[in-house]
Design a protein around this motif. Sequence first.
Motif, PDB file in Angstrom:
ATOM      1  N   LYS A   1       0.796  -1.204  -0.027  1.00 18.83           N
ATOM      2  CA  LYS A   1      -0.076  -0.002   0.009  1.00 18.83           C
ATOM      3  C   LYS A   1       0.929   1.398   0.094  1.00 18.83           C
ATOM      4  N   CYS A   2       0.863   1.762  -1.157  1.00 18.39           N
ATOM      5  CA  CYS A   2       1.865   3.184  -1.226  1.00 18.39           C
ATOM      6  C   CYS A   2       1.121   3.986  -2.108  1.00 18.39           C
ATOM      7  N   TYR A   3       1.207   5.219  -1.793  1.00 18.74           N
ATOM      8  CA  TYR A   3       0.714   6.358  -2.367  1.00 18.74           C
ATOM      9  C   TYR A   3       1.662   7.671  -2.466  1.00 18.74           C
ATOM     10  N   LEU A   4       1.812   8.091  -3.851  1.00 15.44           N
ATOM     11  CA  LEU A   4       2.596   9.038  -4.265  1.00 15.44           C
ATOM     12  C   LEU A   4       2.248  10.272  -5.128  1.00 15.44           C
ATOM     13  N   ASN A   5       2.437  11.173  -4.763  1.00 16.68           N
ATOM     14  CA  ASN A   5       2.259  12.550  -5.783  1.00 16.68           C
ATOM     15  C   ASN A   5       4.058  12.957  -6.157  1.00 16.68           C
ATOM     16  N   GLU A   6       3.964  13.722  -6.942  1.00 24.03           N
ATOM     17  CA  GLU A   6       5.280  14.431  -7.089  1.00 24.03           C
ATOM     18  C   GLU A   6       6.413  14.800  -6.075  1.00 24.03           C
ATOM     19  N   GLU A   7       5.654  15.113  -4.890  1.00 22.84           N
ATOM     20  CA  GLU A   7       6.625  15.731  -3.585  1.00 22.84           C
ATOM     21  C   GLU A   7       6.297  14.750  -2.504  1.00 22.84           C
ATOM     22  N   LEU A   8       5.362  13.986  -2.399  1.00 18.70           N
ATOM     23  CA  LEU A   8       5.109  13.282  -1.164  1.00 18.70           C
ATOM     24  C   LEU A   8       4.642  11.841  -1.246  1.00 18.70           C
ATOM     25  N   CYS A   9       4.947  10.900  -0.522  1.00 17.04           N
ATOM     26  CA  CYS A   9       4.831   9.453  -0.423  1.00 17.04           C
ATOM     27  C   CYS A   9       4.531   8.900   1.012  1.00 17.04           C
ATOM     28  N   ILE A  10       3.330   8.196   0.925  1.00 18.05           N
ATOM     29  CA  ILE A  10       2.814   7.714   2.094  1.00 18.05           C
ATOM     30  C   ILE A  10       2.962   6.061   1.880  1.00 18.05           C
ATOM     31  N   ILE A  11       3.685   5.217   2.847  1.00 18.24           N
ATOM     32  CA  ILE A  11       3.835   3.862   2.832  1.00 18.24           C
ATOM     33  C   ILE A  11       3.021   3.313   4.156  1.00 18.24           C
ATOM     34  N   THR A  12       2.060   2.829   3.951  1.00 19.45           N
ATOM     35  CA  THR A  12       1.024   2.456   5.117  1.00 19.45           C
ATOM     36  C   THR A  12       0.411   1.192   5.074  1.00 19.45           C
ATOM     37  N   SER A  13      -0.436   0.784   5.937  1.00 19.62           N
ATOM     38  CA  SER A  13      -1.166  -0.576   6.105  1.00 19.62           C
ATOM     39  C   SER A  13      -2.707  -0.172   5.543  1.00 19.62           C
ATOM     40  N   LEU A  14      -3.037   1.225   5.267  1.00 17.87           N
ATOM     41  CA  LEU A  14      -4.276   1.556   5.086  1.00 17.87           C
ATOM     42  C   LEU A  14      -4.528   1.309   3.475  1.00 17.87           C
ATOM     43  N   ASN A  15      -5.478   0.479   3.293  1.00 15.85           N
ATOM     44  CA  ASN A  15      -6.116   0.320   1.743  1.00 15.85           C
ATOM     45  C   ASN A  15      -6.936   1.440   1.401  1.00 15.85           C
ATOM     46  N   LEU A  16      -7.039   1.687   0.257  1.00 15.24           N
ATOM     47  CA  LEU A  16      -7.834   2.693  -0.375  1.00 15.24           C
ATOM     48  C   LEU A  16      -9.338   2.598   0.142  1.00 15.24           C
ATOM     49  N   TYR A  17      -9.941   1.395   0.251  1.00 14.66           N
ATOM     50  CA  TYR A  17     -11.318   1.336   0.584  1.00 14.66           C
ATOM     51  C   TYR A  17     -11.569   1.666   2.130  1.00 14.66           C
ATOM     52  N   GLU A  18     -10.337   1.695   2.826  1.00 11.62           N
ATOM     53  CA  GLU A  18     -10.688   1.827   4.357  1.00 11.62           C
ATOM     54  C   GLU A  18     -10.208   3.471   4.753  1.00 11.62           C
ATOM     55  N   PHE A  19     -10.267   3.992   3.521  1.00  8.81           N
ATOM     56  CA  PHE A  19     -10.035   5.784   3.753  1.00  8.81           C
ATOM     57  C   PHE A  19     -10.996   6.229   4.334  1.00  8.81           C
ATOM     58  N   SER A  20     -10.820   7.017   5.452  1.00 10.61           N
ATOM     59  CA  SER A  20     -11.774   7.764   6.402  1.00 10.61           C
ATOM     60  C   SER A  20     -12.576   6.669   7.487  1.00 10.61           C
ATOM     61  N   GLN A  21     -12.008   5.512   7.286  1.00 13.65           N
ATOM     62  CA  GLN A  21     -12.570   4.630   8.411  1.00 13.65           C
ATOM     63  C   GLN A  21     -11.836   4.711   9.680  1.00 13.65           C
ATOM     64  N   VAL A  22     -11.935   5.714  10.336  1.00 13.24           N
ATOM     65  CA  VAL A  22     -10.995   5.893  11.585  1.00 13.24           C
ATOM     66  C   VAL A  22     -11.327   5.078  12.782  1.00 13.24           C
ATOM     67  N   ASN A  23     -12.036   3.908  12.313  1.00 13.76           N
ATOM     68  CA  ASN A  23     -12.462   3.026  13.488  1.00 13.76           C
ATOM     69  C   ASN A  23     -11.141   2.078  13.348  1.00 13.76           C
ATOM     70  N   ASN A  24     -10.618   1.947  12.390  1.00 12.80           N
ATOM     71  CA  ASN A  24      -9.482   0.821  12.058  1.00 12.80           C
ATOM     72  C   ASN A  24      -8.221   1.375  12.604  1.00 12.80           C
ATOM     73  N   ASN A  25      -7.435   0.658  13.306  1.00 13.35           N
ATOM     74  CA  ASN A  25      -5.986   0.806  13.626  1.00 13.35           C
ATOM     75  C   ASN A  25      -5.044   0.854  12.481  1.00 13.35           C
ATOM     76  N   GLU A  26      -4.647   1.685  12.121  1.00 11.51           N
ATOM     77  CA  GLU A  26      -3.523   1.940  11.034  1.00 11.51           C
ATOM     78  C   GLU A  26      -2.346   2.533  11.327  1.00 11.51           C
ATOM     79  N   MET A  27      -1.238   2.254  10.848  1.00 13.32           N
ATOM     80  CA  MET A  27       0.031   2.980  10.829  1.00 13.32           C
ATOM     81  C   MET A  27       0.642   3.331   9.324  1.00 13.32           C
ATOM     82  N   GLY A  28       1.650   4.381   9.407  1.00 12.11           N
ATOM     83  CA  GLY A  28       2.075   4.706   8.191  1.00 12.11           C
ATOM     84  C   GLY A  28       3.359   5.586   8.241  1.00 12.11           C
TER      85      GLY A  28
END
Length: 231
Positions: free
Chosen positions: A86-113
């Motif tokens: 699970k990796c998300y990038l634009n031209e300036e930032l990169c996030i490597i995380t346990s968060l899947n796209l479909y879990e975005f905004s589901q703050v009840n999950n415990n994620e790290m990145g």
Amino acid sequence: MAKFLNTSATNYFLEELIKNARDRLILISPFLRLNDRIKELLEDKNRLKIDVRIVYGKSELQPGEISWLTALSYLRTSFCKNLHAKCYLNEELCIITSLNLYEFSQVNNNEMGVLIRRSEDPDLYKEAYEEAQRIIRISDEIRISVETVEKEVEIIAENEEPSCDKLTSSKLAQKLGVKTNEFIEQLVKSGYLEARDGKNYITTKGKDAGGEFRMSPKHGPYFLWPEAFRP
């Protein structure tokens, strides 16, 4: 220096990463399933003609979502076998995380990145970007359509159930001489399927007519119908 992200911070920076993409956006996630907020952000990127590449390992899109996706001319999708990153990038930032796209905004999950800024960690960003490019290179670019997904599912259905005497929606639509999306719409209109929250669900009427819901590990949900079925 890389920044640790908890669940809420991961959601926040992922949204910022997508919103602030000015040249390119790469979203690598095993599951291709998008909530309304992600769709809104991607629609905006498409209006701005930003190059967006999504790499996925499994699709759980419904026909309505597929139609939405195909309307985004600046978004490309690729299938990568055995994808778990699970990796998300634009031209300036990169996030490597346990968060899947479909879990975005589901703050009840415990994620790290981990958030990597190109300006602060150019070498680390470069390594992550190059690995993302490698994943893209080994992936198969697919222009998703209802017909494409259904045809691929047909192969799976035939392999998994060689004795099955039922047809997928795509194959039955082809036999009736109509497009798959038109056939799906007719099933909804006639009450054999029910559309809720952008997804289709088989109804009691659909089950009574011999319809079946199935789930493909690779391509997500689909429906089977008796060969003689007519909506």
